[in-house]
Scaffold this motif. Structure first.
Motif, short mmCIF file in Angstrom:
data_model
loop_
_atom_site.label_atom_id
_atom_site.label_comp_id
_atom_site.label_asym_id
_atom_site.label_seq_id
_atom_site.Cartn_x
_atom_site.Cartn_y
_atom_site.Cartn_z
N ARG A 1 1.04 -1.16 0.04
CA ARG A 1 0.04 0.00 0.21
C ARG A 1 0.97 1.01 0.09
N LEU A 2 1.97 1.08 0.61
CA LEU A 2 2.84 2.37 0.80
C LEU A 2 3.79 2.59 -0.63
N ALA A 3 3.93 1.57 -1.35
CA ALA A 3 4.54 1.73 -2.75
C ALA A 3 3.46 2.33 -3.62
N GLU A 4 2.10 1.87 -3.52
CA GLU A 4 0.90 2.44 -4.33
C GLU A 4 0.88 3.81 -4.10
N LEU A 5 0.79 4.22 -3.01
CA LEU A 5 0.53 5.74 -2.72
C LEU A 5 1.66 6.51 -3.25
N LEU A 6 2.92 6.04 -3.09
CA LEU A 6 4.07 6.85 -3.62
C LEU A 6 4.16 6.74 -5.27
N GLY A 7 3.11 6.20 -5.70
CA GLY A 7 2.85 6.31 -7.45
C GLY A 7 3.43 5.07 -7.88
N ASP A 8 3.05 3.76 -7.36
CA ASP A 8 3.79 2.49 -7.76
C ASP A 8 4.98 2.57 -7.80
N ALA A 9 5.82 2.91 -6.63
CA ALA A 9 7.22 3.31 -6.36
C ALA A 9 8.06 1.72 -6.27
N PRO A 10 9.06 1.73 -6.75
CA PRO A 10 9.96 0.78 -6.59
C PRO A 10 10.25 0.29 -5.13
N VAL A 11 10.19 -1.12 -4.79
CA VAL A 11 10.38 -1.30 -3.60
C VAL A 11 11.82 -2.17 -3.32
N ILE A 12 12.49 -1.81 -2.67
CA ILE A 12 14.01 -2.45 -2.42
C ILE A 12 14.03 -2.86 -1.00
N THR A 13 14.69 -4.23 -1.01
CA THR A 13 14.67 -4.99 0.21
C THR A 13 15.97 -4.95 0.66
N ALA A 14 16.15 -4.61 1.89
CA ALA A 14 17.78 -5.07 2.52
C ALA A 14 17.45 -6.25 3.28
N GLN A 15 18.29 -7.26 3.40
CA GLN A 15 18.05 -8.42 4.28
C GLN A 15 19.21 -8.24 5.35
N ALA A 16 18.61 -8.49 6.57
CA ALA A 16 19.42 -8.27 7.72
C ALA A 16 20.28 -9.49 7.84
N ARG A 17 21.74 -9.30 8.62
CA ARG A 17 22.38 -10.42 8.80
C ARG A 17 21.94 -10.65 10.60
N THR A 18 21.30 -11.68 10.65
CA THR A 18 20.98 -11.81 12.15
C THR A 18 21.31 -13.33 12.42
N TYR A 19 21.48 -13.49 13.72
CA TYR A 19 21.78 -14.70 14.40
C TYR A 19 20.36 -15.31 15.04
N PRO A 20 20.49 -16.82 15.06
CA PRO A 20 19.28 -17.36 15.68
C PRO A 20 18.92 -16.81 17.00
N VAL A 21 17.62 -16.76 17.15
CA VAL A 21 17.07 -16.33 18.54
C VAL A 21 16.01 -17.25 19.14
N GLU A 22 16.46 -17.93 20.40
CA GLU A 22 15.73 -18.83 21.03
C GLU A 22 14.52 -18.22 21.76
N LEU A 23 13.42 -18.68 21.49
CA LEU A 23 12.16 -18.00 22.23
C LEU A 23 11.79 -18.76 23.28
N SER A 24 11.36 -18.22 24.09
CA SER A 24 10.64 -18.92 25.28
C SER A 24 9.39 -17.90 25.84
N TYR A 25 8.50 -18.74 26.49
CA TYR A 25 7.26 -18.01 27.12
C TYR A 25 7.26 -18.12 28.43
N ARG A 26 6.87 -17.02 28.95
CA ARG A 26 6.79 -17.12 30.68
C ARG A 26 5.41 -16.36 30.90
#
Length: 807
Positions: free
Chosen positions: A166-191
């Motif tokens: 929707r954001l790209a559409e508002l900006l006149g069908d603007a190009p969308v560029i994606t940057a990939q993050a270099r991330t490490y695994p995250v262990e999830l737990s619920y408390r």
């Protein structure tokens, strides 16, 4: 101009050429980049190509300052040289500044004053996914500028989430560029919290666990400064530095929380650390699952921040903070099964927030209702209408929505219109300094309920909150610069900001007040405001399930002050209403508050009539006298309307009460007892349609004759007419009777000699053939004195026993 090869090797660096190319070719672009990729700091530096200034819009002051500081450090310069910033009350720029980081709200004001944005080549709208109100408005205004004034203005919108279509559409069908993050695994737990456990205790417990299970710093997310303070107190014995991070802190203390240390840190942060800021050294995240969001109860006029559950997207961003530099752990303080029930994305503020300031900006843009602007999500009609009404009350706009000179001045102050009105009018009444102190308090929050007591505390205190208030009061006073006039009056300034919250104590022992806007609220125990009859309420909240709101901040007032501060709410009217009887009085009011009243001896007859009708509608037609014949007539007419329709009238309460004057004469009625003397049945006959009414007894007879010669009443109360008759009286009756010209068969309730139900049928012919034999076999032994012929279709009907029938 920045050399791209000199920038740090962060993930966004790989897509910078694509971003620059998209802006050159299309003029607009969307950059999708998760937190920690460097989009907030590296992209503005890359955009600095000597073609004009680059302006970066951040949703928060803390993020704006931090981004400017980080970029200046990368260039080896102090802030204010190539990179500067401007936030409310603080600006560091120079003639050499090429990149300026500002808050979204501040840039809205600049666009209002200079729609062409002279000297600006590119605007970067950062963290668009957070959907803050100022950011959505800024986007709409910049798109309007680009469409009509500056087609060369380049717009780059960044988002941490992939939902950028929707954001790209508002900006006149603007190009969308994606940057990939270099991330490490995250262990999830619920408390999950224990039953009755407060969020602060759950978070504190999870923080201790995080410190014991791994190395590095801990970043904990809490909804607000109050929860941060309470959690910090619970963690006071930790062998680690516990540091708060939120927007109310001084710049120095905010910077302290962001700086790495030799000792382990526990940073207790609000939503400011979700995406706009990077906290280095974090290996564990503790997430309360809560955030503050603007909400407003439009019916009661109580606006403010509410504690809400975070969205799934926000929870993901928070957890990701643990995996930026090494494998990490995230502790979520809610049951795992609740994860699937989280909303996908945050609710846009434009749908939930109070819109007065937003509406004033639209008026300044000459589009009071926002038409003609391209919206990510349009403002809600009800909320915008309420905001526009308030602006008229404050004198900021005309009735048709055009901004007034006073409204333009209010907008220039950069405050909420209520606070702007309080500052401008308050300065005229009590002096600039006194007004500014109260306005600064209203804009920052208080720890005490009594405004005067809180002001005394802030004037003498030396903590961060007091120093911040003192700086803001000084800044605001300089904006109006009016000489002191008379004695300072905090209550007057509060009332100027919130005239509809002027409140008068109700009769009785409990400290419950009725506000001019119609909301009841009570003082908390130990408020320090005593038994004041009048209050100027600055802040009130209402918890779910509570009958009354709670007054959080107020000042002692009186009636003279109230009428001075809110003259437009004062009215004198003749009020005639129903309260068991007609009550007529001349009333002087301040909104919903009665100032004085006296009886009206000769009220307007139309007002009396309207009051009686209102009483009937509130209490129902049972106020009238309903004889048995009247009730029967209503039931018969209802039957004919149901079966035949018009012109037979509907007899529902709703219909009869909607146009009561067509059948009731209420001209001499003022009391309940007089209503009880009105014969409803006689009145209903006035609704009979002519000439059809001549056939009433034919179409819906009161009684039907049965084969025995008896006449029994027809019951019209159900969906079908019912006739209850003893079975022996129907012998020989083979054709089932019908009413309303044969359209409604009568349901026969055939009774035993004792008058108890023996059978129900709407088809006598079938009953005699298939049902009667079983009834006969069951009952003739119990009632041997009554006839039970084998062939009832040809038998003689009777009301009597066998012996009397023979005689």
């Amino acid at each position: 101009m920045t050399d791209l090869s000199s920038l740090p090797d962060l993930p966004v660096r790989a897509v910078l050429p694509s971003v620059l190319s998209a802006l050159d070719d299309h003029g607009t672009a969307v950059l999708v980049a998760p937190p920690g990729t460097g989009k907030t700091t590296l992209v503005p530096l890359a955009l600095n190509r000597g073609e004009g200034r680059v302006v970066v819009a951040e949703p928060r002051r803390l993020a704006a300052r931090a981004a400017a500081g980080r970029m200046a450090a990368l260039l080896g310069e102090p802030v204010g040289e190539t990179v500067g910033y401007a936030v409310r009350g603080d600006r560091k720029v120079s003639s050499r500044t090429r990149i300026e980081v500002v808050t979204s709200g501040l840039l809205v004001r600049r666009v209002q004053h200079d729609p062409e944005l002279a000297g600006v080549s590119t605007v970067l709208l950062d963290e668009c996914h957070e959907r803050h109100l100022d950011a959505d408005l800024l986007l709409a205004l910049l798109l309007d500028v680009r469409a009509g004034l500056r087609d060369d203005l380049r717009l780059l919108a960044t988002s941490a989430t992939v939902a950028a279509g929707r954001l790209a559409e508002l900006l006149g069908d603007a190009p969308v560029i994606t940057a990939q993050a270099r991330t490490y695994p995250v262990e999830l737990s619920y408390r999950a919290p224990a039953r009755g456990e407060r969020p602060e205790a759950t978070v504190a417990s999870a923080v201790r666990k995080a410190l014991s299970e791994g190395d590095g710093d801990v970043l904990a997310f809490l909804p607000g400064a109050g929860e941060i303070a309470r959690t910090s107190a619970l963690l006071s014995s930790l062998d680690a530095d516990v540091l708060p991070l939120h927007g109310r802190l001084s710049a120095a203390r905010q910077d302290e929380a962001l700086r790495p240390r030799d000792r382990r840190r526990v940073v207790l942060a609000t939503a400011v650390a979700e995406s706009s800021l990077t906290v280095p050294g974090v290996r564990a995240v503790v997430d309360s699952g809560l955030a503050r969001a603007p909400r407003v109860d439009h019916r009661r006029g109580l606006a403010g921040l509410a504690t809400v559950r975070v969205s799934a997207a926000v929870a993901e961003q928070r957890a990701g903070r643990a995996g930026r530099e090494a494998p990490g752990r995230a502790y979520r303080c809610w049951p795992e099964h609740e994860q699937a029930t989280l909303p996908a994305y945050p609710e846009p503020e434009i749908r939930t927030a109070e819109l007065a300031r937003f509406a004033l900006e639209l008026a300044c843009w000459s589009t009071p209702d926002g038409t003609g602007l391209a919206w990510w999500d349009p403002p809600g009609e009800g909320a915008l209408a309420a905001a526009r009404s308030l602006l008229v009350t404050l004198g900021a706009t005309t009735a048709d929505g055009a901004v007034t000179p006073r409204g333009q001045k209010m907008a220039d102050l950069g405050l909420h219109p209520r606070l702007a009105r309080a500052l401008l009018d308050g300065a005229e009444a009590v002096g600039a300094r006194a007004a500014a102190e109260v306005v600064a308090l209203l804009d920052s929050g208080a720890t005490l309920t009594d405004v005067e007591a809180e002001l005394r505390r802030l004037r003498s205190a030396h903590d961060d909150a007091a120093r911040r208030w003192q700086r803001e009061a000084k800044r605001l006073a300089a904006l109006v610069n009016s000489p002191s006039k008379g004695s300072p009056d905090a209550a007057l300034v509060v009332a100027l900001a919130h005239p509809e919250r002027l409140a008068r104590r109700r009769a009785g022992s409990a400290p419950v007040y009725l506000m001019a806007g119609g909301t009841a609220a009570e003082l908390p125990h130990g408020s320090g405001l005593g038994d004041a009859e009048w209050l100027a309420v600055a802040e009130a909240t209402r918890d779910p399930g509570r009958v009354h709101g709670t007054i959080r901040l107020a000042a002692t007032a009186d009636e003279a002050l109230a009428t001075r501060a809110a003259p437009t709410l004062v009215s004198e009217v003749d009020e005639v209403h129903w309260d068991g009887d007609v009550v007529a009085r001349h009333v002087r009011r301040l909104g919903a508050i009665v100032l004085s009243e006296k009886p009206l001896h000769k009220p307007d007859p139309q007002l009396v009539h309207d009051a009686v009708v209102a009483g009937l509608r509130a209490e129902g037609l049972g106020l009238l006298r309903w004889s048995q014949d009247g009730t029967r007539l209503r039931e018969r007419l209802a039957f004919l309307h149901r079966v035949l329709g018009e012109p037979w009238p509907s007899m529902t309460d709703e219909t009869l009460l909607s146009d009561v004057d067509t059948w009731l004469d209420l001209s001499r009625v003022r009391r309940r007892a007089e209503l009880a003397n009105v014969d409803a049945g006689t009145a209903l006959r006035g609704l009979l349609p002519w000439p059809e009414a001549a056939r009433l007894d034919e179409l819906a007879p009161d009684r039907l004759e049965v084969p025995s010669g008896s006449h029994y009443r027809v019951d019209y109360r159900g969906d079908q007419p019912v006739l209850a008759v003893k079975l022996q009286e129907t012998f020989g009756w083979t054709a089932t009777p019908s009413l309303a010209d044969g359209r409604a068969p009568v349901v026969l309730h055939l009774l035993s000699p004792a008058g108890r139900p023996a059978a129900v049928t709407a088809d006598l012919e079938s009953f005699w053939r298939t049902g009667y034999p079983a009834v006969r076999a069951d009952l003739r032994g119990r009632y041997p004195k009554h006839p039970w012929p084998e062939d009832p279709a040809t038998a003689k009907p009777t009301r009597h026993t066998t012996r009397r029938s023979r005689s």
